[in-house]
Scaffold this motif. Sequence first.
Motif, short mmCIF file in Angstrom:
data_model
loop_
_atom_site.label_atom_id
_atom_site.label_comp_id
_atom_site.label_asym_id
_atom_site.label_seq_id
_atom_site.Cartn_x
_atom_site.Cartn_y
_atom_site.Cartn_z
N ALA A 1 34.44 45.12 41.35
CA ALA A 1 34.47 44.97 39.96
C ALA A 1 34.96 43.59 39.40
O ALA A 1 36.25 43.74 39.96
CB ALA A 1 34.41 45.97 38.85
N GLN A 2 34.64 42.80 38.56
CA GLN A 2 35.56 41.97 38.13
C GLN A 2 34.60 41.55 36.98
O GLN A 2 34.25 42.22 36.57
CB GLN A 2 34.87 40.43 38.64
CG GLN A 2 35.34 40.03 40.19
CD GLN A 2 34.22 38.66 40.66
OE1 GLN A 2 34.08 38.06 39.58
NE2 GLN A 2 35.29 38.81 41.36
N ALA A 3 36.29 41.64 35.75
CA ALA A 3 35.76 41.53 34.48
C ALA A 3 37.04 40.56 33.92
O ALA A 3 37.36 40.65 34.50
CB ALA A 3 36.38 43.08 33.77
N ASP A 4 35.66 39.60 32.51
CA ASP A 4 36.53 39.18 31.35
C ASP A 4 36.23 39.06 30.85
O ASP A 4 34.61 39.68 30.12
CB ASP A 4 36.80 37.84 32.45
CG ASP A 4 34.77 36.80 32.81
OD1 ASP A 4 33.75 37.71 32.11
OD2 ASP A 4 34.55 35.84 32.87
N GLU B 1 25.38 41.43 35.98
CA GLU B 1 26.12 40.89 34.86
C GLU B 1 25.68 41.53 33.34
O GLU B 1 25.35 41.48 33.14
CB GLU B 1 26.45 39.80 34.90
CG GLU B 1 27.78 39.18 33.97
CD GLU B 1 27.92 37.47 33.60
OE1 GLU B 1 28.40 36.98 34.62
OE2 GLU B 1 27.47 37.35 32.50
N LEU C 1 30.97 42.62 32.83
CA LEU C 1 31.41 43.19 33.39
C LEU C 1 30.57 43.11 35.22
O LEU C 1 29.13 42.85 34.90
CB LEU C 1 31.31 44.75 33.52
CG LEU C 1 31.43 45.43 34.06
CD1 LEU C 1 33.17 45.47 35.58
CD2 LEU C 1 31.90 46.66 34.20
N ARG C 2 30.98 42.62 36.22
CA ARG C 2 30.06 41.67 37.20
C ARG C 2 30.28 43.15 38.55
O ARG C 2 31.65 43.32 38.64
CB ARG C 2 29.84 40.77 37.79
CG ARG C 2 29.75 39.91 36.67
CD ARG C 2 29.83 38.48 37.07
NE ARG C 2 32.14 37.98 36.98
CZ ARG C 2 32.09 37.88 36.13
NH1 ARG C 2 31.69 37.45 34.78
NH2 ARG C 2 33.52 37.55 35.91
N VAL D 1 42.19 43.76 31.61
CA VAL D 1 41.53 41.77 31.38
C VAL D 1 42.11 41.26 29.94
O VAL D 1 42.72 42.12 28.99
CB VAL D 1 40.47 41.74 31.44
CG1 VAL D 1 39.58 41.98 32.37
CG2 VAL D 1 40.03 42.32 30.14
N THR E 1 40.01 46.55 44.64
CA THR E 1 39.83 46.10 43.43
C THR E 1 38.82 44.71 43.34
O THR E 1 38.38 44.20 42.27
CB THR E 1 40.95 45.47 42.91
OG1 THR E 1 41.65 44.85 44.02
CG2 THR E 1 42.18 46.96 42.68
N GLY E 2 38.69 44.68 44.20
CA GLY E 2 37.66 43.24 43.91
C GLY E 2 35.57 43.29 43.74
O GLY E 2 35.15 42.98 44.04
N LEU F 1 39.36 48.19 34.90
CA LEU F 1 40.16 46.73 35.62
C LEU F 1 40.94 45.70 33.42
O LEU F 1 40.58 46.27 33.04
CB LEU F 1 39.27 45.72 35.80
CG LEU F 1 38.49 46.34 37.01
CD1 LEU F 1 37.13 45.91 37.31
CD2 LEU F 1 39.41 46.71 38.02
N ARG G 1 42.72 46.14 48.46
CA ARG G 1 41.56 44.85 47.83
C ARG G 1 40.19 45.20 47.71
O ARG G 1 39.32 44.49 46.61
CB ARG G 1 42.17 43.76 48.56
CG ARG G 1 43.27 43.33 48.70
CD ARG G 1 43.91 42.02 48.87
NE ARG G 1 43.46 42.02 50.69
CZ ARG G 1 44.41 42.49 51.84
NH1 ARG G 1 45.63 42.34 51.44
NH2 ARG G 1 43.95 42.80 53.01
#
Length: 493
Positions: free
Chosen positions: A29-32, A90, A52-53, A119, A26-27, A117, A23
Amino acid sequence: MAATLRLIFLLLLLWGTAAPELRAQTGAAQADIVLGRPAFPVNDYFTISFRLRGAKLERYSPFPDIEGFKKSSKSSTTTTRIVGGQTSTELTITQRYAAYAEGEFELKPFTMTVNGLTVQSAGAKLQVQAQQAAAPAPPGGATQGIGLLDKLFGKPKPQEYVEPHDNAFLALVPDKTSVFVGEGVHVGLYFYLTPEDQGLLSFYNFGGQLPEILQLLRQRTAWEEPFNEQEILPETVTAGGKTYLRYRLYEAEYYPLNTQPLQFPEVPLQMVKYRVAKKPEAGLDNRMEGFKTYRTVARTITVKPLPPHPLRDQVPVGDYRLREAIDRTAFRTGQAFTYSFMVEGEGNLAAVSAPVPVLPATVEVYGPDSELGLTRQAGRVGGSKRFRYRLIARRPGVLALDSIFSLIVFNPTTARYDTLQPEVRPTIKGAASSSVSFSARPDDPFYQDVLESADNTLQPLDTYTQVQRYANYILLVLGGLALVGWWRSGRAS
């Protein structure tokens, strides 16, 4: 049965120890995905972006194709925030799409991969409306070219081959030949070929050659701001009266740190070049794969020192302007308010330091928090850097912020120094106050909970000494009572 239970217990134990690490990975980096507005004129662009954050960009899959649209230019924006000593970054990559005609179109659901990741986007219904009166110029000024015929065919039969002449070349193109210390120079590495040469040339292991190319382009005496472009797509350009397909292999903005010239050596690039059959035969490929190395011309960019100035080594260089903001319209003594000093324009904004406030006796200044936003587009690097201060005025009257904040900059276009100074001059009302009263702010997590319940009643300096003395008296009384009780219990027995 017991063995089975032990096996299940062991598997649960292993899962419990491994799951938190998974976790975390995978946690980290965050992407949307962010879609542009669905209704727009035909002479405007529809955009698809991913954000990408929490990690640096390593790789991402191509943006989707949209029926009725063609891909145009891309841009990247980096936003860095420093709040309370915590830094967050970001990155946003934006792909523009140009519509061929008016009408209704469908963006089907699609998936992208960013740094591994996945998205997803649910798609959208797009409405392309009539053209506006004045069409905005497309960024970069380049039109989308056609793709390379980069395909390998079957093995040819033994026959004679000749190597035809090609008009392709590799070029390292700076936008300036001379800059000031700290002034940015854009350098792009491009491969040019004519449309007729598409069948003769193909890229060969570019990913394997790129590290050596980047090593040759490195400059030890310059700050490098690379562009986040990964897809190698052709652009149709005209040079010397000829039409070429230009492939953007790498581009970056360099900011010299001293007067040492920027020297770029020859950069090699190996390409696949096909030899064609001397006597073509029907049903055969009639070409044979070979290799050819192209090289750039060595470039030198001279660096000029800044004009004499007492703070020459500390002055930011760039085409900057000041934008300021304040969080309220009514001001009273003893109340905190927020003032934002934002430097925006083109230049090495990452090297811009916060203006050091000159503190009068009647004002207290806290901070700043900083926020950096960079945009790389069409060979330019720009954006803004915001410094957010907290101020408290103790006396009423006009607060001259230009006497507290100022930033000296050097404009390389005009070759002159300039001073960015605030124009906001708030009027402070109320009686003069020697003490400072804070007001809790909803956007300040540090003070929000504490100041709501804080007691502002003045306390004696020896309060803690008195409390300790009283505590000692109580302990002595309790000890005496305990001794009396023990003595009486002994006599009774």
